[in-house]
Write a protein that holds these residues in place. Structure first.
Motif, PDB file in Angstrom:
ATOM      1  N   VAL A 178       0.842  -1.204   0.000  1.00  0.00           N
ATOM      2  CA  VAL A 178       0.000   0.000   0.000  1.00  0.00           C
ATOM      3  C   VAL A 178       0.871   1.246   0.000  1.00  0.00           C
ATOM      4  CG1 VAL A 178      -1.787   1.269   1.248  1.00  0.00           C
ATOM      5  CG2 VAL A 178      -1.898  -1.218   1.128  1.00  0.00           C
ATOM      6  N   ALA A 179       1.933   1.221   0.800  1.00  0.00           N
ATOM      7  CA  ALA A 179       2.845   2.367   0.843  1.00  0.00           C
ATOM      8  C   ALA A 179       3.558   2.551  -0.496  1.00  0.00           C
ATOM      9  CB  ALA A 179       3.848   2.199   1.971  1.00  0.00           C
ATOM     10  N   PHE A 180       3.838   1.470  -1.178  1.00  0.00           N
ATOM     11  CA  PHE A 180       4.467   1.561  -2.500  1.00  0.00           C
ATOM     12  C   PHE A 180       3.535   2.249  -3.496  1.00  0.00           C
ATOM     13  CE2 PHE A 180       4.631  -0.585  -6.720  1.00  0.00           C
ATOM     14  CZ  PHE A 180       5.778   0.030  -7.204  1.00  0.00           C
ATOM     15  N   PHE A 181       2.285   1.816  -3.565  1.00  0.00           N
ATOM     16  CA  PHE A 181       1.357   2.368  -4.549  1.00  0.00           C
ATOM     17  C   PHE A 181       0.823   3.742  -4.168  1.00  0.00           C
ATOM     18  CE2 PHE A 181       0.825  -2.147  -5.833  1.00  0.00           C
ATOM     19  CZ  PHE A 181       1.137  -1.985  -7.171  1.00  0.00           C
ATOM     20  N   LEU A 182       0.646   3.999  -2.883  1.00  0.00           N
ATOM     21  CA  LEU A 182      -0.024   5.225  -2.426  1.00  0.00           C
ATOM     22  C   LEU A 182       0.794   5.952  -1.360  1.00  0.00           C
ATOM     23  CD1 LEU A 182      -3.562   3.621  -2.019  1.00  0.00           C
ATOM     24  CD2 LEU A 182      -2.790   5.044  -3.918  1.00  0.00           C
ATOM     25  N   ALA A 183       2.078   6.075  -1.545  1.00  0.00           N
ATOM     26  CA  ALA A 183       3.006   6.558  -0.524  1.00  0.00           C
ATOM     27  C   ALA A 183       2.521   7.782   0.264  1.00  0.00           C
ATOM     28  CB  ALA A 183       4.381   6.808  -1.126  1.00  0.00           C
TER      29      ALA A 183
ATOM     30  N   LEU B  51      12.689   8.476 -11.689  1.00  0.00           N
ATOM     31  CA  LEU B  51      13.096   8.773 -10.308  1.00  0.00           C
ATOM     32  C   LEU B  51      11.928   8.608  -9.337  1.00  0.00           C
ATOM     33  CD1 LEU B  51      15.391  11.884 -10.884  1.00  0.00           C
ATOM     34  CD2 LEU B  51      16.094   9.553 -10.264  1.00  0.00           C
ATOM     35  N   LEU B  52      10.745   8.990  -9.778  1.00  0.00           N
ATOM     36  CA  LEU B  52       9.550   8.840  -8.946  1.00  0.00           C
ATOM     37  C   LEU B  52       9.268   7.367  -8.664  1.00  0.00           C
ATOM     38  CD1 LEU B  52       7.197  10.240  -7.519  1.00  0.00           C
ATOM     39  CD2 LEU B  52       5.930  10.135  -9.660  1.00  0.00           C
ATOM     40  N   LEU B  53       9.349   6.540  -9.696  1.00  0.00           N
ATOM     41  CA  LEU B  53       9.145   5.104  -9.515  1.00  0.00           C
ATOM     42  C   LEU B  53      10.189   4.528  -8.552  1.00  0.00           C
ATOM     43  CD1 LEU B  53       7.714   2.454 -10.174  1.00  0.00           C
ATOM     44  CD2 LEU B  53       9.218   2.245 -12.165  1.00  0.00           C
ATOM     45  N   ALA B  54      11.444   4.915  -8.726  1.00  0.00           N
ATOM     46  CA  ALA B  54      12.503   4.450  -7.829  1.00  0.00           C
ATOM     47  C   ALA B  54      12.226   4.904  -6.397  1.00  0.00           C
ATOM     48  CB  ALA B  54      13.861   4.961  -8.302  1.00  0.00           C
ATOM     49  N   GLY B  55      11.770   6.138  -6.249  1.00  0.00           N
ATOM     50  CA  GLY B  55      11.437   6.655  -4.926  1.00  0.00           C
ATOM     51  C   GLY B  55      10.303   5.880  -4.273  1.00  0.00           C
ATOM     52  N   TYR B  56       9.300   5.529  -5.043  1.00  0.00           N
ATOM     53  CA  TYR B  56       8.180   4.751  -4.503  1.00  0.00           C
ATOM     54  C   TYR B  56       8.630   3.345  -4.103  1.00  0.00           C
ATOM     55  CZ  TYR B  56       4.327   8.028  -5.121  1.00  0.00           C
ATOM     56  OH  TYR B  56       3.463   9.088  -4.982  1.00  0.00           O
ATOM     57  N   VAL B  57       9.545   2.753  -4.866  1.00  0.00           N
ATOM     58  CA  VAL B  57      10.089   1.439  -4.488  1.00  0.00           C
ATOM     59  C   VAL B  57      10.831   1.548  -3.159  1.00  0.00           C
ATOM     60  CG1 VAL B  57      11.778  -0.342  -5.100  1.00  0.00           C
ATOM     61  CG2 VAL B  57      10.191   0.513  -6.832  1.00  0.00           C
TER      62      VAL B  57
END
Length: 178
Positions: free
Chosen positions: A74-79, A112-118
């Motif tokens: 959930v934190a990954f998809f909706l940080a 970068l956003l995707l990496a940050g969410y990971v």
């Protein structure tokens, strides 16, 4: 002793029942109880409220392995919205601001956003564990009614704030992209 409340000897001499553990179930006085997965101190669950079992298991695994990482989908998809839902407003605002800035940078920003969410999905449970520990430490020094007010303000979840933040962010992006 210092608050002026008198304690009777009857209250002080009550017998505590020690739980019997069978498999993954605890039995206290014959009734099955939720298993305890090693929250650091009494009272952390009053700050979690929603999905206590999930976070007990995650916190136990992190503490027993001396780790600060544990995956949270959930934190990954909706940080940012997960943070706000869990009343970590400052972190949520920071993540949302960072996501906004990165979204303005085109393809590089998206990567970068995707990496940050990971990265956030990996560290989210650890951040939440620290938040809960901090709130519980503060709360353990409070007496009623301040304790109840502290738990209501800093514990549990805030669905309305998360939803309103998502709507507000969507409206802001829509206005900017016009």
């Amino acid at each position: 002793k210092h608050c002026g409340h008198s304690f009777s000897l009857q209250n002080l001499n009550t017998v505590r029942q020690v739980p019997n553990v069978v498999g993954d179930q605890q039995y206290v006085g014959g009734a099955p109880q939720q298993p305890s997965y090693g929250l650091a101190s009494d009272g952390e669950e009053r700050y979690i409220v929603q999905n206590i079992g999930y976070y007990q298991r995650k916190f136990h695994k992190m503490r027993s392995g001396n780790k600060s990482t544990s995956w949270n989908w959930v934190a990954f998809f909706l940080a940012p919205y997960w943070c706000i839902y869990r009343k970590m407003y400052g972190i949520g605002a920071g993540v949302l601001g960072g996501a906004f800035v990165l979204s303005l940078l085109g393809v590089i920003g998206s990567v970068l956003l995707l990496a940050g969410y990971v990265v956030f999905g990996i560290f989210a449970n650890g951040l939440y564990m620290q938040y809960v520990q901090k709130q519980n430490t503060v709360g353990s020094s409070l007496q009623e009614p301040m304790l109840t007010q502290h738990i209501q303000k800093n514990g549990g979840t805030n669905t309305l704030s998360a939803v309103l933040t998502a709507i507000g962010y969507a409206a802001l992006v829509r206005i900017i992209t016009l």
